[in-house]
Motif scaffolding. Structure first.
Motif, short mmCIF file in Angstrom:
data_model
loop_
_atom_site.label_atom_id
_atom_site.label_comp_id
_atom_site.label_asym_id
_atom_site.label_seq_id
_atom_site.Cartn_x
_atom_site.Cartn_y
_atom_site.Cartn_z
N UNK A 137 0.85 -1.20 0.00
CA UNK A 137 0.00 0.00 0.00
C UNK A 137 0.88 1.23 0.00
N UNK A 138 0.32 2.30 -0.57
CA UNK A 138 0.97 3.60 -0.48
C UNK A 138 1.60 4.13 -1.75
N UNK A 139 2.10 3.26 -2.60
CA UNK A 139 2.75 3.73 -3.83
C UNK A 139 1.74 3.84 -4.96
N UNK A 140 1.92 4.84 -5.79
CA UNK A 140 0.97 5.07 -6.89
C UNK A 140 1.40 4.41 -8.19
N UNK A 167 -0.09 -15.62 -12.16
CA UNK A 167 -0.16 -14.43 -11.33
C UNK A 167 -1.50 -13.74 -11.54
N UNK A 168 -2.00 -13.17 -10.47
CA UNK A 168 -3.12 -12.24 -10.52
C UNK A 168 -2.69 -10.97 -9.81
N UNK A 169 -3.00 -9.83 -10.39
CA UNK A 169 -2.61 -8.54 -9.80
C UNK A 169 -3.87 -7.72 -9.59
N UNK A 170 -4.04 -7.24 -8.38
CA UNK A 170 -5.17 -6.38 -8.08
C UNK A 170 -4.69 -5.02 -7.62
N UNK A 171 -5.47 -4.00 -7.95
CA UNK A 171 -5.15 -2.63 -7.54
C UNK A 171 -6.45 -1.93 -7.16
N UNK A 172 -6.40 -1.18 -6.09
CA UNK A 172 -7.55 -0.37 -5.70
C UNK A 172 -7.05 1.00 -5.25
N UNK A 173 -7.83 2.02 -5.59
CA UNK A 173 -7.55 3.38 -5.13
C UNK A 173 -8.75 3.84 -4.31
N UNK A 174 -8.47 4.34 -3.12
CA UNK A 174 -9.51 4.87 -2.27
C UNK A 174 -9.02 6.20 -1.68
N UNK A 175 -9.63 7.27 -2.15
CA UNK A 175 -9.21 8.61 -1.76
C UNK A 175 -9.30 8.85 -0.25
N UNK A 176 -10.32 8.31 0.38
CA UNK A 176 -10.56 8.57 1.80
C UNK A 176 -10.06 7.45 2.69
N UNK A 177 -8.90 6.91 2.35
CA UNK A 177 -8.31 5.83 3.13
C UNK A 177 -6.92 6.23 3.59
N UNK A 178 -6.31 5.39 4.40
CA UNK A 178 -5.00 5.69 4.96
C UNK A 178 -3.92 5.78 3.89
N UNK A 179 -3.84 4.79 3.00
CA UNK A 179 -2.74 4.71 2.05
C UNK A 179 -3.11 5.09 0.61
N UNK A 180 -4.37 5.19 0.31
CA UNK A 180 -4.91 5.56 -1.01
C UNK A 180 -4.71 4.47 -2.07
N UNK A 181 -3.51 3.94 -2.23
CA UNK A 181 -3.19 2.96 -3.27
C UNK A 181 -2.95 1.59 -2.62
N UNK A 182 -3.64 0.56 -3.11
CA UNK A 182 -3.55 -0.78 -2.54
C UNK A 182 -3.28 -1.79 -3.65
N UNK A 183 -2.33 -2.67 -3.40
CA UNK A 183 -1.86 -3.61 -4.41
C UNK A 183 -1.87 -5.04 -3.85
N UNK A 184 -2.18 -5.98 -4.71
CA UNK A 184 -2.19 -7.41 -4.36
C UNK A 184 -1.55 -8.18 -5.51
N UNK A 185 -0.77 -9.17 -5.13
CA UNK A 185 -0.32 -10.20 -6.08
C UNK A 185 -0.79 -11.54 -5.51
N UNK A 186 -1.45 -12.33 -6.33
CA UNK A 186 -1.77 -13.71 -5.98
C UNK A 186 -1.00 -14.62 -6.92
N UNK A 187 -0.27 -15.56 -6.34
CA UNK A 187 0.57 -16.48 -7.11
C UNK A 187 -0.01 -17.88 -7.01
N UNK A 188 0.15 -18.65 -8.09
CA UNK A 188 -0.28 -20.04 -8.08
C UNK A 188 0.71 -20.86 -8.89
N UNK A 189 0.93 -22.09 -8.43
CA UNK A 189 1.81 -23.01 -9.14
C UNK A 189 1.24 -24.39 -9.17
#
Length: 146
Positions: free
Chosen positions: A94-97, A124-146
């Protein structure tokens, strides 16, 4: 008043489309950056998986509420995945744009780097969310599978 509501609805639709478009572009950018890092150590490239993309986007919204590997309902983060495969992993940030800053943050963390470079992972799956009224604003997820 009716015209005003229609304009507001159109703006919200366009904003939603631009957020979805940004998330899709970020996923490709993160994939490319991750595969560059994997190439440096001789690991095979990952590919984006549609079901992991969907799951990662759900998790990105969830970590806006609760920045944790545990889902807001208290269940394990991997319960978001329909099919787990032989092995799976999750990175959150979280935190980086930008995708570049976020992948750099993950690469500077032992556990996150281990997931990125793990040769057992193939998808791989990559998720991103932006929420202006949150602590970090930018939220990132990586889901890995093998």
């Amino acid at each position: 008043m009716k015209k005003f509501l229609l304009i507001c609805a159109a703006v919200f639709v366009l904003l939603g489309m631009s957020n979805a478009y940004a998330a899709e572009n970020f996923a490709v950018e993160v994939l490319n950056l991750v595969n560059e890092e994997r190439a440096k150590v001789g690991a095979a490239p990952l590919r984006l998986a549609d079901d992991l993309q969907e799951a990662a986007n759900i998790r990105a919204q969830e970590i806006v509420q609760s920045f944790s590997h545990t889902r807001p309902d208290g269940s394990d983060c991997f319960t978001v995945m329909q099919y787990r495969g032989r092995t799976c992993g999750e990175n959150i940030a979280a935190g980086h744009s930008s995708a570049h800053e976020t992948v750099e943050q993950w690469m500077n963390s032992d556990g996150h780097r281990e997931n990125i470079l793990n040769p057992a992972f193939t998808e791989l799956g990559v998720g991103y969310a932006y929420e202006d009224y949150s602590t970090y604003h930018h939220y990132w997820i990586q889901l890995f599978r093998g």
